[in-house]
Design an enzyme around this catalytic site. Structure first.
Site, mmCIF file in Angstrom:
data_model
loop_
_atom_site.group_PDB
_atom_site.id
_atom_site.type_symbol
_atom_site.label_atom_id
_atom_site.label_comp_id
_atom_site.label_asym_id
_atom_site.label_seq_id
_atom_site.Cartn_x
_atom_site.Cartn_y
_atom_site.Cartn_z
ATOM 1 N N TYR A 70 29.253 1.002 -0.598
ATOM 2 C CA TYR A 70 28.850 1.844 0.531
ATOM 3 C C TYR A 70 29.863 1.698 1.656
ATOM 4 O O TYR A 70 29.973 0.632 2.270
ATOM 5 C CB TYR A 70 27.448 1.433 0.989
ATOM 6 C CG TYR A 70 26.856 2.223 2.138
ATOM 7 C CD1 TYR A 70 27.386 3.418 2.588
ATOM 8 C CD2 TYR A 70 25.701 1.749 2.764
ATOM 9 C CE1 TYR A 70 26.817 4.131 3.630
ATOM 10 C CE2 TYR A 70 25.114 2.446 3.817
ATOM 11 C CZ TYR A 70 25.673 3.632 4.247
ATOM 12 O OH TYR A 70 25.095 4.319 5.291
ATOM 13 N N LYS B 53 29.368 5.411 -2.217
ATOM 14 C CA LYS B 53 28.801 6.247 -1.155
ATOM 15 C C LYS B 53 29.785 6.196 0.003
ATOM 16 O O LYS B 53 29.900 5.174 0.692
ATOM 17 C CB LYS B 53 27.427 5.731 -0.726
ATOM 18 C CG LYS B 53 26.761 6.537 0.383
ATOM 19 C CD LYS B 53 25.426 5.890 0.763
ATOM 20 C CE LYS B 53 24.600 6.718 1.729
ATOM 21 N NZ LYS B 53 25.249 7.054 2.988
#
Length: 319
Positions: free
Chosen positions: A139, A169
């Site tokens: 992330y 992400k």
């Protein structure tokens, strides 16, 4: 592992964690919210991410939130658990609990506050991702941790090469850097980024990318059918849904992921309260939005975007 070891795609809410006005974890509201996501047929759910206020929960609360989410959604949608922490040891403990609970994967940012360099970021992810057999999602969240992974040449590819990493992400505020991530690694791992607009549609159709993980999931009635249209190759329908989603999100969230009318999580929960959704309260250090003008402005966005009417009409998108 690589992108073909998971089927992760489409529209995922990064779920808020509901708290009571007294600050307790509201388990009843949490279960109701998870059932709402299931009814909206979202393609996955991220638990205990930034929107989930992991930073104000105890480790025991984070485990309890995980257990409830897996129990409520198992077999209905992938459940990925956020295990972001200040040290690899803390993140590993949470990841192992997620694996024991039956989660479908885990996710983490680089350690907040630390400002690690590229080699330190790689070492952190190597340790945390290898601690379990679960698929792992990297992330990139510069707004929250003050480090932009995508700003380091070649680092995304080095992370994608780790054995358990299957997805990234990328929530950099720099859209061109996100596109560089898609170009660099989307044939190897899944990429979730900013694709819910016409520019994003062009990228999904021609370059790559897999989905959006969206703070709170307010836009699910527009975003779920958008990704279904993308999957079907129906660009005309997707453009229509993208425009409806943009009419909502662009009036609530700025390009740098800050909120237009308040702190993003507080703004989200205010919007959910207006819609009658079980978002609960924020927990300090965050404060609820109390300014009547701000609340009125949020309500106007919900009405004028057509979201409130769509939900009132039972707006659950068909797959």
């Amino acid at each position: 592992m690589d992108r073909d070891d998971v089927s992760w795609r489409g529209y995922w809410p990064a779920a808020p964690t509901p708290f009571t006005a007294a600050g307790a974890l509201d388990e009843q509201a949490w279960r109701a919210l998870l059932q709402l996501y299931a009814a909206q047929r979202v393609h996955g759910v991220l638990v205990n991410g930034s929107t989930g206020e992991w930073f104000s929960q105890t480790p025991a609360e984070r485990r309890r939130v995980t257990e409830i989410a897996v129990a409520e959604l198992s077999g209905r949608a992938p459940v990925v658990i956020g295990v972001t922490a200040y040290t690899a040891a803390e993140a590993i403990d949470l990841a192992r609990h997620a694996a024991e609970t039956g989660a479908d994967g885990v996710l983490a940012t680089p350690p907040p506050y630390v400002h690690p360099g590229p080699d330190e970021i790689l070492a952190f992810y190597r340790a945390v991702s290898s601690a379990t057999d679960l698929p792992f999602m990297v992330y990139n969240w510069p707004r929250g941790v003050s480090v932009d992974i995508s700003a380091h040449p070649g680092l995304m590819r080095r992370l994608a090469d780790l054995d358990r990493v299957v997805a990234i992400k990328d929530s950099t505020g720099d859209w061109l850097r996100m596109l560089a991530t898609v170009e660099a690694v989307s044939e190897q791992v899944r990429v979730f980024g900013s694709f819910l607009h016409r520019r994003g549609l062009a990228v999904l159709m021609e370059l790559g990318g897999d989905g959006n993980i969206d703070g709170g999931g307010l836009g699910a009635p527009f975003a779920v059918p958008y990704y279904e249209a993308v999957a079907a190759g129906n660009a005309k329908a997707a453009r229509g849904w993208a425009d409806r989603y943009a009419g909502l999100s662009a009036r609530l969230i700025n390009p740098d992921y800050s909120g237009v009318h308040g702190t993003p999580i507080a703004q989200l929960k205010a919007a959910m309260a207006i819609l009658g959704q079980p978002g609960g309260q924020v927990r300090p250090p965050l404060l609820p939005i109390a300014d009547p003008a701000a609340i009125d402005a949020i309500g106007a966005v919900l009405r004028e975007s057509g979201l409130a009417e769509t939900l009132a009409q039972g707006g659950v998108a068909a797959r």
